[in-house]
Scaffold this motif. Structure first.
Motif, PDB file in Angstrom:
ATOM      1  N   ASN A 165       0.783  -1.239   0.000  1.00 43.36           N
ATOM      2  CA  ASN A 165       0.000   0.000   0.000  1.00 43.36           C
ATOM      3  C   ASN A 165       0.815   1.290   0.000  1.00 43.36           C
ATOM      4  O   ASN A 165       0.283   2.340  -0.371  1.00 43.36           O
ATOM      5  N   THR A 166       2.069   1.240   0.408  1.00 41.78           N
ATOM      6  CA  THR A 166       2.838   2.489   0.484  1.00 41.78           C
ATOM      7  C   THR A 166       4.149   2.456  -0.291  1.00 41.78           C
ATOM      8  O   THR A 166       4.566   3.483  -0.828  1.00 41.78           O
ATOM      9  N   ASP A 167       4.805   1.320  -0.381  1.00 40.43           N
ATOM     10  CA  ASP A 167       6.148   1.289  -0.979  1.00 40.43           C
ATOM     11  C   ASP A 167       6.156   1.054  -2.483  1.00 40.43           C
ATOM     12  O   ASP A 167       7.059   1.508  -3.183  1.00 40.43           O
ATOM     13  N   LEU A 168       5.186   0.318  -2.988  1.00 39.19           N
ATOM     14  CA  LEU A 168       5.161   0.036  -4.429  1.00 39.19           C
ATOM     15  C   LEU A 168       4.747   1.282  -5.214  1.00 39.19           C
ATOM     16  O   LEU A 168       3.765   1.945  -4.878  1.00 39.19           O
ATOM     17  N   LYS A 169       5.494   1.582  -6.257  1.00 40.83           N
ATOM     18  CA  LYS A 169       5.208   2.726  -7.123  1.00 40.83           C
ATOM     19  C   LYS A 169       5.081   2.208  -8.552  1.00 40.83           C
ATOM     20  O   LYS A 169       6.059   1.786  -9.162  1.00 40.83           O
ATOM     21  N   TYR A 170       3.852   2.280  -9.089  1.00 43.61           N
ATOM     22  CA  TYR A 170       3.574   1.685 -10.400  1.00 43.61           C
ATOM     23  C   TYR A 170       3.793   2.648 -11.558  1.00 43.61           C
ATOM     24  O   TYR A 170       3.702   2.260 -12.723  1.00 43.61           O
ATOM     25  N   GLY A 171       4.060   3.905 -11.254  1.00 43.66           N
ATOM     26  CA  GLY A 171       4.295   4.859 -12.323  1.00 43.66           C
ATOM     27  C   GLY A 171       3.028   5.547 -12.794  1.00 43.66           C
ATOM     28  O   GLY A 171       2.014   5.572 -12.087  1.00 43.66           O
ATOM     29  N   THR A 183      -2.380   3.556  -9.008  1.00 41.50           N
ATOM     30  CA  THR A 183      -2.362   3.188  -7.594  1.00 41.50           C
ATOM     31  C   THR A 183      -3.209   1.948  -7.375  1.00 41.50           C
ATOM     32  O   THR A 183      -3.957   1.523  -8.259  1.00 41.50           O
ATOM     33  N   ASN A 184      -3.128   1.391  -6.198  1.00 41.56           N
ATOM     34  CA  ASN A 184      -3.973   0.245  -5.859  1.00 41.56           C
ATOM     35  C   ASN A 184      -5.446   0.622  -5.890  1.00 41.56           C
ATOM     36  O   ASN A 184      -6.299  -0.219  -6.196  1.00 41.56           O
ATOM     37  N   SER A 185      -5.755   1.880  -5.588  1.00 38.31           N
ATOM     38  CA  SER A 185      -7.148   2.327  -5.546  1.00 38.31           C
ATOM     39  C   SER A 185      -7.772   2.448  -6.930  1.00 38.31           C
ATOM     40  O   SER A 185      -8.949   2.156  -7.113  1.00 38.31           O
ATOM     41  N   GLU A 209       6.821  -3.727 -11.562  1.00 37.52           N
ATOM     42  CA  GLU A 209       7.155  -3.194 -10.242  1.00 37.52           C
ATOM     43  C   GLU A 209       7.149  -4.296  -9.181  1.00 37.52           C
ATOM     44  O   GLU A 209       8.044  -4.357  -8.322  1.00 37.52           O
ATOM     45  N   ILE A 210       6.160  -5.165  -9.240  1.00 36.52           N
ATOM     46  CA  ILE A 210       6.110  -6.256  -8.259  1.00 36.52           C
ATOM     47  C   ILE A 210       7.265  -7.223  -8.477  1.00 36.52           C
ATOM     48  O   ILE A 210       7.878  -7.697  -7.507  1.00 36.52           O
TER      49      ILE A 210
END
Length: 584
Positions: A165-171, A183-185, A209-210
């Motif tokens: 929820n906070t560290d992953l940055k998908y661009g 974002t996840n949202s 990213e994952i």
């Protein structure tokens, strides 16, 4: 809508004052150690003391938990949550003697104590459940060790939440000339896009990213599975699954029956992808295309006010009292719908005995968001009725029963929308949504359940859980459950690391069984079957006074009957036929 938490605590100062009071009071656990059975009066005194601590602890935790979720970057509320987890662990250690001491006697002995003090009768059901676990409860010292270990074993779930929820940055992605952050949202919105390039680009960005964190994720997930297996073994169970299901009084055969029942009907499900591929005019249907809307002409938006009115109108079929409570919830801000930075993605409902339920969601004015609110208030109303009709120790229904009420609401809402539109594109959209929901809740969650079971079995049988073995297993199951009409892209194997429930213990299967039960209940109510509504409302009031299987029987559902899976897939096929007719 901004959630109002003042029924929990007026402000942080009030929270801290209550926290300090509870923390000061828990030392009294020690005075009961070795004395629980001194007399019926002493036992009652302890049970009332323990209940008071639990009720107050529940309220404290909820305040810290919700505030933390509204801004995961806020260190102040992170600290509150850490304080609460430490307090919970401290209480767990201080009270570790309780189970073994209570289980030094049996249920017959407790019933004799009720004759001496009739007030103990209030605790009969909870004590009955405790005595059911007698053969799995260890000595006082062993329980203390397990209690200490449990606080450490819970860490993988906590770590994964912050990473996801906070560290992953998908661009970023460009849509309609506007540069938007992924974002996840909002990720699901891009996968639903009518633009195949956007779907593909977002898919690649997310899973690249994952993949960059796959070693970390694999380590966290394997730690969770190892921990689950170790705790189960310490308790004396044959497997982690058996341990998890035993706590909810669920026969493992129901888990196996679910997987078998869904697998046996996948040929009916694959027809949907064959149709959707044609409807989307795709030469190759990739796995990321399976979420796309089949109609470009329907993209209706619902303001929050409009959406809440629709929910109340659709659920009026459940009676005046039900809708009266819903109105009160909406008017008094029991829910947070805002889309704000660092807010937890997704949606959930939570509750404590001293206040009404709370819902946290991210509302983007789409039909899916409308369905989510209906879903979460299914949980909320289940909590509400159980709370109003039971004592604290009996109000908390099992997770197995929890997913029924939420799905009943979604099914009723969709049926209402279908019945109240003449718009062909809207009907297409709603029918596709129904089929998508079936895919997500029955088929996909069953795939998740099989994956979770397989990983635990692999670890238990001595196979190392590496990033390769974990992702290969997930990719293999995707190919089985999506069939030959879908090209299963290799990168989907990294999806397993971003599914929050894999960092819990055997939860996901209940989404599938819950939806299957909900389909029968909702259809019976919609079709006006005599007694169906009364049975359902009685089910909502049960709390934990009956086991989950018995509770569903009250609602008119026999989940033990394996034929139920054939029946729901037949309903799926009928809905698919309705959708196909709209394209003729």
């Amino acid at each position: 809508m901004k959630i109002d938490l003042k029924e929990l605590f007026e402000n942080d100062k009030e929270f801290e004052a209550e926290y300090n009071q509870v923390k000061g009071k828990i030392k009294d656990y020690s005075k009961y150690e070795g004395h629980l059975y001194d007399s019926a009066d002493i036992l009652l005194e302890f049970l009332l003391f323990d209940r008071d601590i639990s009720v107050r602890l529940e309220r404290l935790y909820l305040y810290a938990h919700i505030n933390n979720d509204l801004d995961l970057s806020n260190t102040h509320y992170q600290n509150y949550l850490i304080m609460m987890m430490n307090l919970i662990n401290e209480i767990r250690e201080l009270s570790s003697f309780v189970s073994s001491e209570l289980l030094s006697k049996d249920l017959d002995y407790f019933e004799k104590l009720i004759e001496e003090n009739s007030h103990l009768k209030e605790f009969f059901l909870s004590m009955k459940k405790l005595f059911r676990n007698k053969k799995y409860i260890k000595s006082k010292e062993e329980e203390k060790i397990i209690s200490i270990l449990t606080s450490t074993y819970n860490k993988p779930s906590e770590i994964s939440e912050y990473l996801i929820n906070t560290d992953l940055k998908y661009g970023f992605i460009k849509e309609g000339g506007i540069r938007k952050e992924i974002t996840n949202s909002n990720m699901s919105n891009f996968f639903e896009s009518s633009n195949p390039k956007i779907r593909k680009d977002v898919f690649n960005k997310v899973y690249n990213e994952i993949k960059a964190h796959e070693n970390t994720f694999a380590s966290i997930l394997s730690a969770e599975i190892i921990n689950n297996n170790k705790i189960a073994k310490l308790r004396g169970f044959n497997s982690s699954k058996e341990y998890s299901l035993y706590q909810d009084e669920i026969d493992p055969k129901i888990y196996s029956s679910l997987i078998k029942g869904v697998r046996n009907n996948l040929d009916k499900f694959f027809k949907y992808f064959a149709f959707k591929k044609k409807a989307l005019n795709l030469k190759t249907m990739h796995i990321y295309d399976t979420y796309a809307n089949i109609t470009e002409k329907y993209n209706k938006k619902y303001s929050l006010k409009e959406g809440l009115d629709i929910i109340i109108n659709s659920l009026s079929i459940l009676g005046k009292d039900y809708t009266k409570v819903l109105r009160k919830a909406f008017e008094n801000n029991w829910m947070d719908t805002r889309i704000i930075k660092n807010k937890r993605s997704g949606a959930y409902c939570t509750c404590c005995y001293l206040t009404h339920p709370y819902v946290v969601t991210n509302y983007e004015e789409k039909l899916n968001d409308l369905s989510t609110i209906a879903h979460e208030f299914g949980h909320a109303m289940h909590y509400y009725y159980a709370q109003k009709n039971n004592s604290y120790q009996d109000y908390g229904y099992s997770i197995f029963a929890a997913e029924v009420a939420s799905q009943v609401n979604e099914i009723i809402l969709t049926d209402y929308l279908l019945e109240n539109t003449n718009n062909k594109e809207e009907k297409k959209y709603l029918l596709d949504l129904t089929l998508q929901r079936f895919k997500a809740t029955v088929v996909r969650q069953t795939m998740f359940a099989e994956f979770e079971d397989n990983l635990h079995n692999m670890e238990q049988n001595g196979s190392p859980l590496t990033k390769e073995s974990i992702t290969d297993e997930y990719l293999k199951l995707n190919k089985i459950y999506f069939g030959n009409n879908v090209y299963v892209d290799d990168k989907i194997k990294y999806e397993c690391f971003r599914i929050p429930h894999f960092y819990y213990n055997f939860y996901v299967y209940q989404y599938s069984t819950g939806y299957v039960a909900a389909m029968k209940i909702a259809n019976d109510i919609i079709n006006g079957k005599k007694g169906a509504l009364d049975k359902y409302l009685e089910f909502l009031k049960l709390g934990s006074t009956k086991n989950p299987i018995e509770s569903l029987m009250v609602a008119g559902v026999d989940i033990n009957n394996s034929k139920i899976y054939d029946e729901v897939f037949d309903v799926f096929e009928e809905k698919l036929k309705e959708l196909k007719k709209l394209y003729e």
